[in-house]
Design an enzyme around this catalytic site. Sequence first.
Site, PDB file in Angstrom:
ATOM      1  N   LYS A 307       0.843  -1.201   0.000  1.00 40.89           N
ATOM      2  CA  LYS A 307       0.000   0.000   0.000  1.00 40.89           C
ATOM      3  C   LYS A 307       0.878   1.251   0.000  1.00 40.89           C
ATOM      4  O   LYS A 307       2.001   1.208   0.487  1.00 40.89           O
ATOM      5  CB  LYS A 307      -0.864   0.020   1.263  1.00 40.89           C
ATOM      6  N   ARG A 381     -10.620 -11.297   1.332  1.00 42.89           N
ATOM      7  CA  ARG A 381     -11.441 -12.350   0.726  1.00 42.89           C
ATOM      8  C   ARG A 381     -10.731 -13.706   0.775  1.00 42.89           C
ATOM      9  O   ARG A 381     -11.369 -14.752   0.822  1.00 42.89           O
ATOM     10  CB  ARG A 381     -11.815 -11.955  -0.707  1.00 42.89           C
TER      11      ARG A 381
HETATM   12  N1  BES Z   1      -8.345  -3.628   4.055  1.00 45.35           N
HETATM   13  C1  BES Z   1      -8.418  -3.200   2.716  1.00 45.35           C
HETATM   14  C2  BES Z   1      -9.662  -2.386   2.429  1.00 45.35           C
HETATM   15  C3  BES Z   1      -9.658  -0.993   2.964  1.00 45.35           C
HETATM   16  C4  BES Z   1      -8.896  -0.019   2.377  1.00 45.35           C
HETATM   17  C5  BES Z   1     -10.487  -0.665   4.001  1.00 45.35           C
HETATM   18  C6  BES Z   1      -8.935   1.274   2.865  1.00 45.35           C
HETATM   19  C7  BES Z   1     -10.542   0.624   4.481  1.00 45.35           C
HETATM   20  C8  BES Z   1      -9.750   1.601   3.907  1.00 45.35           C
HETATM   21  C9  BES Z   1      -8.434  -4.403   1.780  1.00 45.35           C
HETATM   22  O1  BES Z   1      -7.702  -5.496   2.183  1.00 45.35           O
HETATM   23  C10 BES Z   1      -7.864  -3.937   0.492  1.00 45.35           C
HETATM   24  O2  BES Z   1      -6.711  -3.611   0.462  1.00 45.35           O
HETATM   25  N2  BES Z   1      -8.680  -3.919  -0.550  1.00 45.35           N
HETATM   26  C11 BES Z   1      -8.269  -3.461  -1.818  1.00 45.35           C
HETATM   27  C12 BES Z   1      -8.836  -4.405  -2.835  1.00 45.35           C
HETATM   28  C13 BES Z   1      -8.259  -4.224  -4.211  1.00 45.35           C
HETATM   29  C14 BES Z   1      -6.807  -4.606  -4.222  1.00 45.35           C
HETATM   30  C15 BES Z   1      -9.053  -5.080  -5.155  1.00 45.35           C
HETATM   31  C16 BES Z   1      -8.798  -2.057  -2.005  1.00 45.35           C
HETATM   32  O3  BES Z   1      -9.890  -1.765  -1.542  1.00 45.35           O
HETATM   33  O4  BES Z   1      -8.083  -1.240  -2.588  1.00 45.35           O
HETATM   34 MN    MN Z   2      -5.649  -5.302   1.594  1.00 48.54          MN
END
Ligand code: BES
Ligand code: MN
Length: 527
Positions: A307, A381
Amino acid sequence: MAHYHLQSFFRVPVGADFVKFTIKTTAPEKLETGLLALCVFTDGVFPLPYNAIDKASQGRLSALVSAGELNKKAGACLLLHGLAGVAAERILLVSLGEFASFGDKAWRDALASVGKALADTLAEDAAIALEEIALPPERDFVWALRHASRIIADHAYRFDAPRAKQDSAKRGARKIAFLLASEPDPAQKEALLHGKAIAEGMALAKDLANLGANVCTPTMLAETALDLGKQFGFDVDVLERADMEKLGMGALLAVARGAAQPPKFIVMHYRGGKKGDKARKNGKTPAHPIVLVGKGVTFDSGGISLKPGAEMDEMKYDMCGAASVIGAVKAIALMDLPLDVIVLVPATENMPGGGASRPGDVVRSMSGQTIEILNTDAEGRLILCDALSYAERFTPDCVIDIATLTGACVVALGRIPSGLLSTDDALAEELTQCGLNSGDRVWRLPLWDDYQELLKSNFADMANIGGRFGGAITGAAFLSRFAKAYKWAHLDIAGTAWLSGDAKGATGRPLPLLGEFLIARAKQREH
Ligand code: BES
Ligand code: MN
Ligand code: ZN
């Protein structure tokens, strides 16, 4: 509060069990208390306790209100000290807004203001007058008592941050009385207990979420679950990496590979259903429990699909689903609900260690279906899909998973409702109603088969991401492939589980919604 095995510089956080509730039926003007809160309409419909105080103080309240001193906006407050003729040291007037536009929101705003004021007052004891007239349309007194109790206890929550010097200033009323016109009936008394139990569950959930990921590890989540089991007398199993390997949880294990912290798969068995049931006597869970699954990523760095740095600290909140279902068991146990509930928490960090999964890796889930990991940041997921397969062994009445699953859900819905996706219309409708009743709302997004095409992979049964659009839906579409054996709903709490900025902190959502759902389910069982 459960004892946490914290690093020594951490003190045990202070939760909502710090407040004590009582019931009083004293005449309002004679009630000896540090602070008495009165909710009033700003346009001349005055509840009885208000009238009593107004009369005792020779019209002081009505003079102030008609002069416009109390703002019309619901939740606005006026704090009066030493009102002549009145026993309470302080009177807090709280606006319900105008009678004509009164509804759930105005009521909740007013109660939140009461909660804030009680949490900040110098008075050690306080009271709030509640009565039937000042209820939103179609709400009854049991509803009002349950929600007032929850909102007020929830505002008493404080995270006891480890600082060099602990704040010694004592603020916040610890003894709070509900001032009622007459002795409450058993259902009304129970409502007060229920509200507080939900707030205590929320306090536990918030403590777990607010702790840094160096302290709140998968192991610490498991220890908290074990402590709760001991405290309330229910079984808790913690599966280790080797157990997960035996079960074939290849998707969950793929996420855990990059982390130094060992993963845990937590199973909590709350058996509160009909006493004397045969399965229960044999120490087994009776058929058709409600199964709650919580995403327990104690830190989500994204893994190899790292991230960006901004606000990455907030990814300690990626276990808020886990915290909410652990908090839910605590609330259920405190309420002693006659329900059988299983809580499942797949818990791991998502880290970019040398052993971490790579984009392009193909793994086999417990269901046998294979997954191409195109993005290691879509890890929620991956851990949930194996938990959903594990849930099948309980022949569930229904399964609800709760997860901070997608940033896309926050983009779609903002921070007001949680996302709801379900393959069962009745369950979705039930949860939607519970959201409206509790104020902890959800909004349903579609889950049509058409979305499944987006998960196509050339190298496995499916990919773990579905491209740029509809991310909250493709995340749920992925999960739905593992949730075919029972009624299933998914709550995406990415936008609602915590607040950012100055108010940074866990919200305890969606516990109010879950509380409402579980209480309603328990009531159905009684009939
Ligand atoms: N935990 C995150 C989702 C999230 C991001 C929650 C920011 C709250 C704030 C999740 O694991 C994630 O990283 N999801 C990705 C999915 C994508 C890679 C398809 C996302 O939401 O960017
Ligand atoms: Mn994630
Ligand atoms: Zn995540």
